[in-house]
Design a protein around this motif. Structure first.
Motif, short mmCIF file in Angstrom:
data_model
loop_
_atom_site.label_atom_id
_atom_site.label_comp_id
_atom_site.label_asym_id
_atom_site.label_seq_id
_atom_site.Cartn_x
_atom_site.Cartn_y
_atom_site.Cartn_z
N VAL A 171 77.33 57.07 57.13
CA VAL A 171 77.96 55.58 56.08
C VAL A 171 78.73 56.12 54.71
O VAL A 171 79.15 55.18 54.38
CB VAL A 171 76.54 55.07 56.31
CG1 VAL A 171 76.69 53.63 56.06
CG2 VAL A 171 76.58 55.32 57.83
N THR A 179 86.35 53.31 51.51
CA THR A 179 86.28 51.61 51.61
C THR A 179 87.08 51.60 49.97
O THR A 179 88.16 50.23 49.78
CB THR A 179 85.33 50.91 51.77
OG1 THR A 179 84.89 51.64 53.85
CG2 THR A 179 85.92 49.97 51.59
N ALA A 236 81.73 52.89 64.17
CA ALA A 236 80.70 52.18 64.06
C ALA A 236 80.28 51.10 64.40
O ALA A 236 78.55 51.31 64.71
CB ALA A 236 80.97 52.09 62.43
N VAL A 241 81.99 56.39 54.04
CA VAL A 241 82.88 55.32 54.91
C VAL A 241 82.72 53.72 53.41
O VAL A 241 83.56 53.39 52.82
CB VAL A 241 81.98 54.58 56.14
CG1 VAL A 241 82.98 53.25 55.73
CG2 VAL A 241 81.60 54.77 57.47
N VAL A 242 81.40 54.05 52.58
CA VAL A 242 81.52 53.64 51.23
C VAL A 242 82.50 54.54 50.63
O VAL A 242 83.35 52.82 49.84
CB VAL A 242 80.11 53.70 50.55
CG1 VAL A 242 79.82 53.23 49.18
CG2 VAL A 242 79.38 53.27 51.69
N PHE A 246 78.28 47.95 52.90
CA PHE A 246 78.32 49.37 53.40
C PHE A 246 76.72 49.86 52.84
O PHE A 246 76.61 51.12 52.92
CB PHE A 246 79.55 50.46 53.24
CG PHE A 246 80.59 50.10 54.85
CD1 PHE A 246 79.96 49.18 55.75
CD2 PHE A 246 82.17 49.51 54.71
CE1 PHE A 246 80.60 48.58 56.68
CE2 PHE A 246 82.39 49.39 55.93
CZ PHE A 246 82.28 48.53 56.81
N TYR A 247 78.06 50.10 50.74
CA TYR A 247 76.48 50.27 50.40
C TYR A 247 75.23 49.85 50.26
O TYR A 247 74.44 50.85 50.31
CB TYR A 247 76.83 50.45 49.21
CG TYR A 247 76.20 50.90 48.14
CD1 TYR A 247 76.22 52.79 48.05
CD2 TYR A 247 75.26 50.17 47.01
CE1 TYR A 247 75.25 53.45 47.25
CE2 TYR A 247 74.84 51.61 46.41
CZ TYR A 247 74.18 52.83 46.33
OH TYR A 247 73.66 53.51 45.39
N LEU A 264 83.69 44.23 51.58
CA LEU A 264 82.98 45.45 52.39
C LEU A 264 82.47 46.67 51.75
O LEU A 264 81.32 47.17 52.45
CB LEU A 264 83.84 46.02 53.39
CG LEU A 264 84.96 44.94 54.26
CD1 LEU A 264 85.62 45.34 55.24
CD2 LEU A 264 83.53 44.69 55.26
#
Length: 387
Positions: free
Chosen positions: A333, A340, A305, A336-337, A359-360, A355
């Motif tokens: 992305v 995480t 990223a 990744v949300v 990210f969201y 995080l």
């Protein structure tokens, strides 16, 4: 921008001429330039469905409660369902009216890889039905919709994972600097199947049916994981040997986050179900794998990223033209949300909670920008022209 109106060539689409750029027209489909409206509906249009759906789905996985967020996510999911119907209908029209062009997509060494997008779009909408759509359409219809879309997306995704690499091995003219993020698209759908298949597990008969689906999801997890490692290595090598390349392809670097984030999500979701469906010690081992695998891969996702962001910012300074590749800023992305959020649930660490929210927020911001520019490009017809 000053606009000078001119006589409309039709009662439907009034045209205006941009006074600062006399050769440029604005208005509905004004920039289509006489090309057929459905002449260039390519598979990567389904990336807009993926990118919209992940905004709703990721909201449902966040480890914090934000007032009004789930309600907003339901609206986004309904929009995504409508978008799936529109893009599918446009694709059908394209195949009916322009069959030769449609068949040529698979022979194209770049466009063929985006055949993975329809599969992931189907499963994204299906998962959203279970995660946020049930209060809107009811439990039974939501389950039926997810079962149909997950099955169709899985079968299509398994086909792309074989057919597209096969064409690349046998027919496509692939140059040493050809590797790009889009190469991951046909092999990632089975990982989406693995991550979202767990939503169907509780609704299958206990015993063989549930265990079989779980094992099948783990097999698809492995399919995408190994293939992605190969592809990411090739992409890294291309970047080192041949540098960044065309600015229009830079957003596809973000696609690498897709299999990384989705695999973290899948390992967590499958691991939560494994102890109840697999005998000891395997169920416990797979449950532990969710964290043992997820943490190191999350670390690499953060590295990628950072690299993708640095390259994107560098390219944007000299010009980053808008195209459908900008949807690469959304779905990857979003994974990744969800990944995480899974790590936050598994560890209880505030680090991952914070995080996931960060990210969201970035995902929503990217989606708003790309969605607005896509709508504008469709209205004007620029995105409907041949590339």
């Amino acid at each position: 921008m000053a606009l000078t109106p001119t006589r409309s060539p039709s009662p439907i689409a009034p045209i205006a001429v941009d006074a600062t750029h006399p050769g440029r027209r604005s208005g509905f489909l004004a920039e289509l330039e006489g090309q057929p409206t459905f002449g260039h509906i390519t598979p990567n249009w389904f990336a807009s469905v993926m990118g919209t759906g992940i905004v709703a789905n990721a909201a449902a996985t966040l480890p914090v409660h934000v007032p009004g967020l789930i309600e907003a996510a339901r609206v986004v999911w309904l929009l995504d369902l409508l978008l799936l119907l529109v893009v599918t209908a446009a694709t059908v029209v394209h195949w009916v009216r322009h069959p030769d062009r449609a068949r040529a997509h698979l022979a194209n060494p770049v466009m063929s890889h985006f055949y993975g997008a329809p599969a992931m779009a189907l499963m994204t909408v299906g998962a959203g039905a279970m995660l946020v759509g049930r209060p809107v359409i009811g439990d039974g219809p939501a389950l039926a919709l997810d079962a149909v879309l997950w099955t169709a997306g899985t079968l299509l995704g398994l086909w792309t994972a074989v057919a597209v690499p096969y064409r690349a091995f046998t027919d496509h003219d692939v140059k040493p600097d050809s590797a790009f993020g889009g190469w991951l698209m046909p092999v990632v759908p089975p990982m989406v199947s693995a991550a979202t298949g767990t939503l169907l597990l509780p609704h299958l008969p206990a015993g063989q049916a549930r265990a079989t689906l779980l094992v099948a999801c783990y097999a698809m997890f492995g399919l995408t994981l190994i293939a992605s490692l190969v592809m990411i290595t090739l992409i890294w090598n291309r970047l080192v040997q041949h540098k960044i390349g065309a600015a229009a392809a830079v957003p596809t670097l973000w696609i690498v986050l897709g299999p990384l984030g989705q695999s973290i999500t899948a390992s967590h979701n499958l691991g939560e179900a494994a102890p109840q469906l697999l005998p000891a010690p395997y169920g416990t081992a797979f449950h532990a794998l969710g964290l043992v695998y997820g943490l190191p891969v999350w670390g690499f996702a953060m590295l990628w990223a950072a690299l993708a962001l640095a390259v994107t910012v560098r390219t944007a300074r000299t010009g980053l033209p808008f195209s459908l590749t900008w949807w690469s800023f959304t779905f990857p992305v979003g994974t990744v949300v969800t990944g995480t959020s899974g790590l936050a649930a598994a560890t209880g660490l505030h680090l991952f909670v914070v995080l996931a929210v960060v990210f969201y927020t970035a995902l929503v911001a990217a989606w708003l920008v790309v969605a607005v520019r896509t709508a504008r490009g469709v209205y004007r017809g620029r995105l409907l022209r041949a590339a």
